[in-house]
Design an enzyme around this catalytic site. Structure first.
Site, mmCIF file in Angstrom:
data_model
loop_
_atom_site.group_PDB
_atom_site.id
_atom_site.type_symbol
_atom_site.label_atom_id
_atom_site.label_comp_id
_atom_site.label_asym_id
_atom_site.label_seq_id
_atom_site.Cartn_x
_atom_site.Cartn_y
_atom_site.Cartn_z
ATOM 1 N N CYS A 1 3.948 30.228 33.142
ATOM 2 C CA CYS A 1 3.589 31.611 32.801
ATOM 3 C C CYS A 1 4.513 32.267 31.780
ATOM 4 O O CYS A 1 4.281 33.415 31.398
ATOM 5 C CB CYS A 1 3.542 32.458 34.070
ATOM 6 S SG CYS A 1 2.440 31.766 35.310
ATOM 7 N N HIS B 1 6.135 41.655 34.755
ATOM 8 C CA HIS B 1 5.410 40.409 35.019
ATOM 9 C C HIS B 1 4.383 40.692 36.111
ATOM 10 O O HIS B 1 3.231 40.293 35.993
ATOM 11 C CB HIS B 1 6.379 39.305 35.423
ATOM 12 C CG HIS B 1 5.733 37.966 35.527
ATOM 13 N ND1 HIS B 1 5.024 37.395 34.494
ATOM 14 C CD2 HIS B 1 5.663 37.078 36.554
ATOM 15 C CE1 HIS B 1 4.571 36.212 34.857
ATOM 16 N NE2 HIS B 1 4.925 35.995 36.110
ATOM 17 N N HIS C 1 -4.068 37.513 35.499
ATOM 18 C CA HIS C 1 -2.883 36.780 35.047
ATOM 19 C C HIS C 1 -3.374 35.647 34.158
ATOM 20 O O HIS C 1 -3.977 34.688 34.635
ATOM 21 C CB HIS C 1 -2.125 36.239 36.255
ATOM 22 C CG HIS C 1 -0.803 35.626 35.918
ATOM 23 N ND1 HIS C 1 -0.376 35.420 34.621
ATOM 24 C CD2 HIS C 1 0.199 35.167 36.719
ATOM 25 C CE1 HIS C 1 0.823 34.859 34.638
ATOM 26 N NE2 HIS C 1 1.189 34.705 35.893
#
Length: 397
Positions: free
Chosen positions: A158, A283, A318
């Protein structure tokens, strides 16, 4: 220190493929791009961030690169094509580099090919294993633009397309390139959805970052590309921080050791104090451990002066390997002249704070701020962390 300008940007997100549209939906906190899919996880109707607008077709001459991942990338690439072609004339194609981040590449194409093979005992025409290799998207852009500079992919889960900014800056500072195309692309596929589901990390509904009721992520897809050059532009890359705490293969260090290190490194690189940051793109995945860690990390660095912050993942999901680039694109738009009222993306959640975690000043709807330096954080599996800082150039209004 070499000044790094972000001279052009292209994007393809669930919020849209045009800058003004994306900014408008971003600062409105529009969750309309989140859609239910029943064909990704068995016996599950899963909420995902999907690009629903039509995507451009891969040119016939580049058919070996056919995949949805590269279609997302092509949509973003079309928006910077003029700038890249001009740079090729000015610098030469050998002076243009490419560094992209991804975690899925064309895996969805491979999934379809395997299903076809199981049914027909043969792979479909046009299928190439290379379509799902991690370097495929970088090779696609290289062929699309017909350039010959350094070209490679970063895949650190990520944080992939956040770390590409650091790689690109090194190429510019080493005078190996005069322009570097950076960004990332990830597409929805069964592998990642079921992988996160096996970790019990997929939300049963809409993700709720930093809520006491958070139960996991919504996965999304999209792409964003930038051209980086030495010099000055409306939007600048001000600082980069990277770290690897290697605490656990998937869980972050509980006190955010690696996150703190990356954030402090970015502030040091930008040569600014913590209080200079106007807004933080968190995040904020809405998993139990990530949000707990991130709230502790920010409190350690910023204390009571933590700036307004929010997670934009409830709006687009995400996007995994593309998250760093897409959220960098959001920061770019917030700093741009399009954001005339200097509004911030609101935190979309149930507003039920987790009393076990430090409280963060999450953005409310219609909140504004004087935007100078923006930070975007990306914290990945294995403790591979990156923190980026963006600012306006001196000539910006």
């Amino acid at each position: 220190m070499t000044k790094i300008a972000i001279s052009h940007m292209g994007l393809c997100t669930p919020l849209g493929q045009e800058q003004k549209q994306v900014l408008t939906r971003l600062i409105q906190g529009d969750t309309g791009a989140m859609l239910h899919r029943d064909n990704l996880i068995p016996e599950s109707n899963t909420l995902v961030g999907e690009v629903s607008e039509p995507l451009p077709q891969i040119p016939a001459s580049l058919s070996k690169f056919e995949s949805r991942n590269n279609q997302l990338l092509l949509s973003a690439a079309k928006q910077i094509t003029g700038a890249v072609m001009q740079a090729c004339k000015q610098y030469g194609p050998q002076r243009i580099g490419i560094v992209l981040g991804t975690s899925t590449s064309g895996i969805a194409t491979g999934e379809d090919a395997l299903a076809h093979n199981a049914k027909h005992n043969s792979f479909p025409n046009g299928y190439h294993y290379s379509q799902q290799e991690l370097g495929n998207s970088s090779d696609f852009l290289k062929a699309l633009f017909n350039i010959s500079g350094p070209c490679y992919t970063v895949s650190t889960a990520c944080s992939s397309s956040a770390k590409v900014f650091s790689s690109a800056r090194r190429l510019l500072e080493a005078d190996l390139c005069d322009m570097v195309i950076v960004g990332g692309s990830d597409s929805l596929c069964k592998l990642t959805l079921n992988g996160f589901n096996s970790l019990e990390s997929v939300s049963k509904g809409h993700c709720q970052p930093f809520s006491a009721n958070r139960d996991g992520i919504n996965i999304g897809e999209g792409a964003a590309l930038f051209t980086l050059e030495r010099g000055e532009a409306e939007i600048m890359l001000a600082g980069i921080g990277e770290s690897s705490d290697a605490h656990h293969i998937s869980a972050p260090h509980p006190e955010g050791r690696g996150a703190v290190s990356a954030i402090k490194a970015a502030l040091d690189d930008a040569q600014i104090p913590p209080q200079a940051i106007s807004y933080i793109n968190l995040h904020g995945t809405a998993t139990r451990k990530n949000d707990a860690m991130e709230s502790r990390a920010l409190t350690q660095v910023f204390g009571e002066q933590t700036p307004p912050c929010s997670s934009t993942k409830p709006l687009v999901g995400h996007t995994l390997g593309a998250a760093g680039a897409i959220e960098a694109a959001f920061c770019y738009l917030l700093l741009s002249s399009l954001n005339t009222e200097q509004r911030l993306p609101p935190q979309i959640w149930d507003q039920d704070s987790d009393l076990d975690d430090p409280s963060l000043p999450l953005v409310n709807k219609n909140q504004t701020a004087e935007l100078h330096y923006l930070m975007s954080n990306s914290f990945a599996f294995g403790g591979s962390n990156a923190s980026l800082i963006f600012c306006r150039g001196k000539d910006s209004k």
